[in-house]
Design a protein around this motif. Structure first.
Motif, mmCIF file in Angstrom:
data_model
loop_
_atom_site.group_PDB
_atom_site.id
_atom_site.type_symbol
_atom_site.label_atom_id
_atom_site.label_comp_id
_atom_site.label_asym_id
_atom_site.label_seq_id
_atom_site.Cartn_x
_atom_site.Cartn_y
_atom_site.Cartn_z
ATOM 1 N N ILE A 1 -0.906 4.008 1.940
ATOM 2 C CA ILE A 1 -2.316 4.224 2.721
ATOM 3 C C ILE A 1 -2.808 2.775 3.223
ATOM 4 O O ILE A 1 -2.478 1.969 3.223
ATOM 5 N N SER A 2 -3.666 3.504 4.295
ATOM 6 C CA SER A 2 -3.707 2.504 5.801
ATOM 7 C C SER A 2 -5.353 3.175 5.932
ATOM 8 O O SER A 2 -5.585 4.275 6.059
ATOM 9 N N ASN A 3 -6.630 2.378 6.205
ATOM 10 C CA ASN A 3 -7.531 2.669 6.252
ATOM 11 C C ASN A 3 -8.434 3.809 5.501
ATOM 12 O O ASN A 3 -8.640 4.874 6.533
ATOM 13 N N ASN A 4 -7.910 4.342 4.557
ATOM 14 C CA ASN A 4 -8.308 5.367 3.608
ATOM 15 C C ASN A 4 -7.772 6.510 4.019
ATOM 16 O O ASN A 4 -8.385 7.511 3.913
ATOM 17 N N GLN A 5 -6.662 6.187 4.786
ATOM 18 C CA GLN A 5 -5.992 7.460 5.170
ATOM 19 C C GLN A 5 -4.580 7.741 4.564
ATOM 20 O O GLN A 5 -3.960 6.315 4.674
ATOM 21 N N VAL A 6 -3.615 8.978 4.208
ATOM 22 C CA VAL A 6 -2.691 8.953 3.395
ATOM 23 C C VAL A 6 -1.549 9.495 4.524
ATOM 24 O O VAL A 6 -2.540 10.494 5.434
ATOM 25 N N ASN B 1 0.359 -1.349 0.014
ATOM 26 C CA ASN B 1 0.297 -0.062 -0.057
ATOM 27 C C ASN B 1 0.659 0.943 -0.123
ATOM 28 O O ASN B 1 0.247 2.787 0.341
ATOM 29 N N CYS B 2 2.088 1.321 -0.240
ATOM 30 C CA CYS B 2 2.970 2.297 -0.791
ATOM 31 C C CYS B 2 2.990 3.094 -1.737
ATOM 32 O O CYS B 2 3.298 2.533 -2.923
ATOM 33 N N GLY B 3 3.397 4.454 -1.758
ATOM 34 C CA GLY B 3 3.907 4.851 -3.297
ATOM 35 C C GLY B 3 4.242 6.446 -2.953
ATOM 36 O O GLY B 3 4.390 6.981 -2.154
ATOM 37 N N VAL B 4 4.317 6.325 -4.265
ATOM 38 C CA VAL B 4 4.790 8.085 -3.987
ATOM 39 C C VAL B 4 4.187 9.462 -4.428
ATOM 40 O O VAL B 4 2.816 8.781 -5.241
ATOM 41 N N VAL C 1 -6.938 9.450 -2.983
ATOM 42 C CA VAL C 1 -7.419 9.005 -1.617
ATOM 43 C C VAL C 1 -7.921 10.741 -1.167
ATOM 44 O O VAL C 1 -7.491 11.727 -1.115
ATOM 45 N N THR C 2 -9.616 10.459 -0.445
ATOM 46 C CA THR C 2 -9.854 11.624 -0.027
ATOM 47 C C THR C 2 -9.792 11.970 0.749
ATOM 48 O O THR C 2 -10.820 11.052 2.145
ATOM 49 N N GLN C 3 -9.716 12.228 2.009
ATOM 50 C CA GLN C 3 -9.422 11.773 3.197
ATOM 51 C C GLN C 3 -10.054 14.039 4.093
ATOM 52 O O GLN C 3 -9.128 14.847 3.371
ATOM 53 N N GLY C 4 -10.722 13.727 5.995
ATOM 54 C CA GLY C 4 -10.656 14.671 6.635
ATOM 55 C C GLY C 4 -9.453 15.740 6.787
ATOM 56 O O GLY C 4 -9.486 16.865 6.181
ATOM 57 N N PRO C 5 -8.580 15.105 7.721
ATOM 58 C CA PRO C 5 -7.673 15.666 7.931
ATOM 59 C C PRO C 5 -6.727 15.720 6.753
ATOM 60 O O PRO C 5 -5.884 14.680 6.181
ATOM 61 N N ASN C 6 -5.142 17.265 7.036
ATOM 62 C CA ASN C 6 -4.538 17.564 6.398
ATOM 63 C C ASN C 6 -3.427 16.553 6.747
ATOM 64 O O ASN C 6 -2.763 16.323 7.399
ATOM 65 N N PRO C 7 -2.880 15.675 5.603
ATOM 66 C CA PRO C 7 -1.934 14.741 5.605
ATOM 67 C C PRO C 7 -0.265 15.360 5.906
ATOM 68 O O PRO C 7 0.084 14.686 6.198
ATOM 69 N N GLY C 8 -0.420 16.363 5.448
ATOM 70 C CA GLY C 8 0.490 17.095 5.874
ATOM 71 C C GLY C 8 1.146 16.296 4.445
ATOM 72 O O GLY C 8 2.888 16.126 4.483
#
Length: 156
Positions: A148-153, A42-45, A132-139
């Motif tokens: 990518i884990s549990n639909n979060q980056v 589940n890794c990438g750039v 992936v679309t997520q609420g918290p800023n992934p930074g």
């Protein structure tokens, strides 16, 4: 002369045997992805990070508040008075309870609106793309190596 041809034949046989056996040598097996990391499914750039806004549905609790308030007001009104006074108290209690319940329901409603979110495009180690679309800023920024884990980056 016989010994010279014997030596030549022996040398030739050894060379042929070495050549034949060198094809049997096993090469070390290595698994390497495009980006050099081994074994992460589940890794990438990160290719792109974009802030977006997601439309939220509001909740409207005023109707439910009106009904509950009217029932409660009617029940309380039924404990007051007898005969016609009791009927007037039930009706008056239901009306007042409905108005109060409506106001309480409106206060507990949430308005519709938008909330910020982040959309991250990741080129996975296997060459596929994931968005992936997520609420918290992934930074993270383009070029960062992530998981990518549990639909979060998450940065790796």
């Amino acid at each position: 002369m016989k010994s010279k041809s014997f030596k030549f034949g022996a040398v030739a046989a050894v060379l042929i045997a070495v050549a034949a056996l060198s094809g049997c040598q096993t090469q070390p097996t290595t698994y390497q992805t495009t980006y050099g990391y081994r074994g992460c499914q589940n890794c990438g750039v990160v290719q792109q990070v974009q802030q977006i806004y997601i439309q939220q549905q509001g909740s409207n609790n005023s109707g439910l508040g009106t009904v509950i308030g009217a029932v409660a007001g009617g029940l309380l009104g039924s404990t007051i008075g007898h005969g016609r006074g009791n009927t007037a108290a039930i009706v008056g209690g239901a009306v007042v309870g409905g108005v109060v319940g409506n106001k309480v329901g409106q206060a507990n409603s949430q308005p519709a609106g938008t909330t910020p979110a982040w959309q991250i495009v990741v080129r996975m180690d296997n060459g596929q793309y994931a968005t992936v679309t997520q609420g918290p800023n992934p930074g993270v920024r383009p070029g960062d190596y992530v998981v990518i884990s549990n639909n979060q980056v998450y940065p790796r």
